[in-house]
Every structure is written in C-alpha cells, then in structure tokens.
Design a protein around this motif. Sequence first.
Motif, PDB file in Angstrom:
ATOM      1  N   SER A 361       0.886  -1.105   0.067  1.00  0.00           N
ATOM      2  CA  SER A 361       0.146  -0.155   0.037  1.00  0.00           C
ATOM      3  C   SER A 361       0.814   1.512  -0.006  1.00  0.00           C
ATOM      4  O   SER A 361       1.775   1.480   0.948  1.00  0.00           O
ATOM      5  CB  SER A 361      -0.965  -0.163   1.300  1.00  0.00           C
ATOM      6  N   PRO A 362       0.786   2.111  -1.048  1.00  0.00           N
ATOM      7  CA  PRO A 362       1.592   3.392  -1.121  1.00  0.00           C
ATOM      8  C   PRO A 362       0.914   4.582  -0.232  1.00  0.00           C
ATOM      9  O   PRO A 362      -0.248   4.679  -0.061  1.00  0.00           O
ATOM     10  CB  PRO A 362       1.367   4.069  -2.294  1.00  0.00           C
ATOM     11  N   TYR A 363       1.920   5.087   0.393  1.00  0.00           N
ATOM     12  CA  TYR A 363       1.715   6.383   1.484  1.00  0.00           C
ATOM     13  C   TYR A 363       2.484   7.673   0.947  1.00  0.00           C
ATOM     14  O   TYR A 363       3.765   7.115   0.421  1.00  0.00           O
ATOM     15  CB  TYR A 363       2.100   5.882   2.951  1.00  0.00           C
ATOM     16  N   HIS A 364       1.952   8.777   1.394  1.00  0.00           N
ATOM     17  CA  HIS A 364       2.871  10.020   1.128  1.00  0.00           C
ATOM     18  C   HIS A 364       3.198  10.592   2.596  1.00  0.00           C
ATOM     19  O   HIS A 364       2.381  10.475   3.315  1.00  0.00           O
ATOM     20  CB  HIS A 364       2.127  10.863   0.338  1.00  0.00           C
ATOM     21  N   LEU A 365       4.422  10.810   2.502  1.00  0.00           N
ATOM     22  CA  LEU A 365       4.966  11.592   3.793  1.00  0.00           C
ATOM     23  C   LEU A 365       5.181  12.931   3.359  1.00  0.00           C
ATOM     24  O   LEU A 365       6.196  13.191   2.391  1.00  0.00           O
ATOM     25  CB  LEU A 365       6.201  10.767   4.581  1.00  0.00           C
ATOM     26  N   LEU A 375       1.568  11.467   7.520  1.00  0.00           N
ATOM     27  CA  LEU A 375       1.684  10.093   6.818  1.00  0.00           C
ATOM     28  C   LEU A 375       0.229  10.137   6.391  1.00  0.00           C
ATOM     29  O   LEU A 375      -0.716   9.735   7.155  1.00  0.00           O
ATOM     30  CB  LEU A 375       2.142   9.253   7.777  1.00  0.00           C
ATOM     31  N   SER A 376      -0.194   9.557   5.170  1.00  0.00           N
ATOM     32  CA  SER A 376      -1.413   9.399   4.770  1.00  0.00           C
ATOM     33  C   SER A 376      -1.685   8.575   3.450  1.00  0.00           C
ATOM     34  O   SER A 376      -0.479   8.678   2.698  1.00  0.00           O
ATOM     35  CB  SER A 376      -2.122  10.744   4.369  1.00  0.00           C
ATOM     36  N   PRO A 377      -2.549   7.788   2.992  1.00  0.00           N
ATOM     37  CA  PRO A 377      -2.485   6.902   1.914  1.00  0.00           C
ATOM     38  C   PRO A 377      -2.272   7.747   0.602  1.00  0.00           C
ATOM     39  O   PRO A 377      -2.845   8.805   0.353  1.00  0.00           O
ATOM     40  CB  PRO A 377      -3.970   6.268   2.173  1.00  0.00           C
ATOM     41  N   ALA A 378      -1.610   7.182  -0.135  1.00  0.00           N
ATOM     42  CA  ALA A 378      -1.602   8.095  -1.475  1.00  0.00           C
ATOM     43  C   ALA A 378      -2.994   8.197  -2.218  1.00  0.00           C
ATOM     44  O   ALA A 378      -2.719   9.086  -3.071  1.00  0.00           O
ATOM     45  CB  ALA A 378      -0.521   7.198  -2.526  1.00  0.00           C
ATOM     46  N   ARG A 383      -5.526   4.732   6.887  1.00  0.00           N
ATOM     47  CA  ARG A 383      -4.720   5.164   8.300  1.00  0.00           C
ATOM     48  C   ARG A 383      -3.795   6.307   7.949  1.00  0.00           C
ATOM     49  O   ARG A 383      -2.655   6.106   7.127  1.00  0.00           O
ATOM     50  CB  ARG A 383      -3.945   4.059   8.935  1.00  0.00           C
ATOM     51  N   ALA A 384      -4.420   7.405   8.586  1.00  0.00           N
ATOM     52  CA  ALA A 384      -3.769   8.834   8.364  1.00  0.00           C
ATOM     53  C   ALA A 384      -3.508   9.301   9.590  1.00  0.00           C
ATOM     54  O   ALA A 384      -4.464   9.321  10.513  1.00  0.00           O
ATOM     55  CB  ALA A 384      -4.237   9.826   7.323  1.00  0.00           C
ATOM     56  N   SER A 385      -2.150  10.043  10.067  1.00  0.00           N
ATOM     57  CA  SER A 385      -1.868  10.725  11.146  1.00  0.00           C
ATOM     58  C   SER A 385      -0.839  11.868  10.721  1.00  0.00           C
ATOM     59  O   SER A 385      -0.257  11.852   9.778  1.00  0.00           O
ATOM     60  CB  SER A 385      -1.425   9.694  12.086  1.00  0.00           C
TER      61      SER A 385
END
Length: 453
Positions: A361-365, A375-378, A383-385
């Motif tokens: 699963s890709p995420y962007h920081l 940090l959140s899903p692309a 799950r984002a925080s």
Amino acid sequence: MLPTTEFALLRRLATEQASGRAPSLVAGVVRDGDLIWSGARGEVDSGAPDNLTLYRIGSITKSLVATVVMRLRDEGKLDLNDPLDKHVPGTNFGSVTVAQLLSHSGGLTSESPGSWWERTPGGTWDELNESLRPDEVKHRPGRRFHYSNVGYGVLGELVARLRGGSWLDAVRSEILQPLGMSHTTDRPRGRHAKGYAVHPFADVLLPEPEHDAGAMAPAGQLWSCVDDLARWTAFVGGDTGEVLHPDTVAEMREAAVIDDSGPWNSGYGLGLQLVQVNGKRLAGHTGSMPGFLACTMIDPATGTGAVAFANTTSGIGILSLTADLISMADDYEPALPAEWRPSAIDPALLELTGLWHWGPSPYHLRVLPNGWLDLSPASGTGRASRFRPLGDDRWLGLDGYYSGETLTVARDSDGRPHHLDLATFIFTRTPYDASAPIPGGVDERGWQPTPEE
C-alpha cells in the motif's frame, strides 16, 4: 456581519421565539473568539433583554466544574484514572474513576434520591452521600453512557477537597475571573430573566422557583449572559487564555462515550457534550432548569460558535437553534482560508518526504509547518496521522489510528532514511523491500507473475 446575514439570523431567532412561545429568547454568534452578532426577542421586566441580562445556564455549569478538574489533573494533583476513593473516601461507589464521572460513564443514578433536586433547596454533601446507597449505582462503571447529575455533585466535592474551598470559589478564581466572565454568578443579580412555565394550551405563564441546590449545585447552579457565555464558547473552541492548555481542551472535546439511546450522532467527552448536526461536529453543552433553557456550541474546525438562552421550561429547540445559527453564519459568510505561504523547515526533513509503502500500500509523507509530519494513503481512505518530533529520529502520533504511537526513522550505513517503524508496521520505499526487517520476512523468490501452484 452583512445586513442580509444579520437579518437571516434574527429571523431564525424570531421564528423560534414565536413558534416556541418563549417569554424571551436571546442568542449570539461567535467567530474566532469574538461575539460578531447578537439578537433578542421578547421581554424581561417590561423591556428587551440585552447581552448582559442573566439567565440560568443549568448543566453548562458542569463544563466549568470539569475544567477545574482538568486543571487539577494538569497540576499533577490527580489522575483521571484515580478511583474516587483516593480523593473522596467514604462513598458506596469509591471504585468509580474521575474520568468516568466526567464522562457520565460511572453508572451512578441520574438524579439525587428524594425530591427533584431542580425544584428543591439542596442539602449538604454528607446528606447527599448518605442518600447514595449501593443500589444507586445503576450500571457497571464504564459500561455505558448514563447521564448523571449526581456525578457532578460528587465532582464538586472532589474539587472542594483538593482546593480547600468550595467548588464555586474555584470556578470563580480559576475560570470566571481569568476569562473576564464577570457577570456569571450562582444566583440572579442585577437585571435577570425570571423563569416561567408556559401553559401548553393557553398563552399564560406560571413562575418557576429558583433556589440554591446545595451539594447538587455543581450540576446546574450558574447564571450567565450572552457576553460571558460567548467568551466561554471561544474557550471551548481553543481560545483558552491561561486557564488551560489548548491540548487539554482538545482532550475534553474527544468522545469518551457514545450516547447509545438513539442514532449515533451524539456523545460526551470530559465535561462537554458532542453532537453531529448539519454536517458539523460541535462541542459545548446544553442546559435546562425549571424556567430556563440554554446552549453553547462551537465548531472547532471553523471557529464559529453560538449561544442561546430562553426563560421557559420547555418549547424551544435550544440545541437546533444554536446549531442553525452556526451553520447559517458559516454558509452565508464562510471564513476565507489562510493564505498559503512558504515556511522555513529543516532541509534534513526533505529526505524523509515522498513515497513509502506499508506492504503493497503506497503512502505519502509530507512535511508540515513547525516540522511536523503527515503520513497518509497515496489515494483513497486509510490510516492517516500527523506526527510531531520527539528528537533522535522519533515522532509522536497526534491523531487518527496512530495517535500516541511512535514513528522511528531507521537509517542505512550512510545515514540515509531506509525504512520507517511505526507501532511495528514497517514502511519501505518500495513494496516489501527485502532489505528491511519486514515481520515474517519476504519470500526470496520475490514478486511472481502468477499465483503459486
């Protein structure tokens, strides 16, 4: 506000007063800490009420008592998980925690035994405590939301013992005076509205009595006015002055319990009611005593809040009126977003940004102002925080699924970010990077074009 907005707000107020047949109804709208509109309909003492006319605010009193309790917590004088017995021994419910009392999840009876306390002069703490026999615990502590006026009578005694004076003295010195709420008081003084019941089938009034509720007073004793409650509304929204840290008030606004008696659109935090209405999440409190209704609510997301008071026992939709005033203000005159401006950040943070993967699963920081991270899903939801720095490549989760969890940056031998460890979840630059400590390992054959047979 614009004349068209002010007329629309006044019309909503006037319609409620006329249809609900309230002797008087006053309200105000708060934005960014200021009272930006107020209106009134009806009469008190042969004249229109104004922003300093006092009304009983009933259970809004609970929020002020809860604020003193949170001050005690922040000072280290109590822990929210403390059993009541630690500070107020000698009750039949000493295992109930301070947090449970604040959130109405302690299971205590809703009303004090004996005559209806809202219409009966109150007694002492010893008399109240003696009446609270074991069978007055109606639910297992922590099981469910059960609104308890008694619970706040108990919290008033807790405050008195830890402060060495009355709960009222603590509220005055620690909240009312610092916030400039100089007109809020325990009994009517100066120009105030008299409480009435309105006959259901005729336009006639019956005066309602007013009294000192004694040991039950922390549940609903105070009187206030538009000006003072506007300041309190701003406080709940985060304009806390020196009374509490904004993070503590944000903690009070978190849902500790859900009101399961109907649709899941309301709950309770630590001394604050929470409602979802008109697409907004509002925090504040309603109040009612014989002859009076009151409400304060604010949308922390927009900084817009409202207050309303009526001197009638029933008939006015005080919460819906308050929520409508907030929505109308935001709909008719939405606040402009703050201008975007570039911000100074530590250049070393830039190497943390970009694409990471939790498994496939890709995420962007991203870097936020003040050096925080997001940090959140692309794409889509997940799950984002947000995280704030702790130092030494460690970051603390502030919200969402990872609230309170620690994110650690692991570096390679050259000092470059290699992977992220977040509550045992490993994030890597490529999906399931075999060089990272992926729990369970990575199949040595790598990614396959077809399922394994």
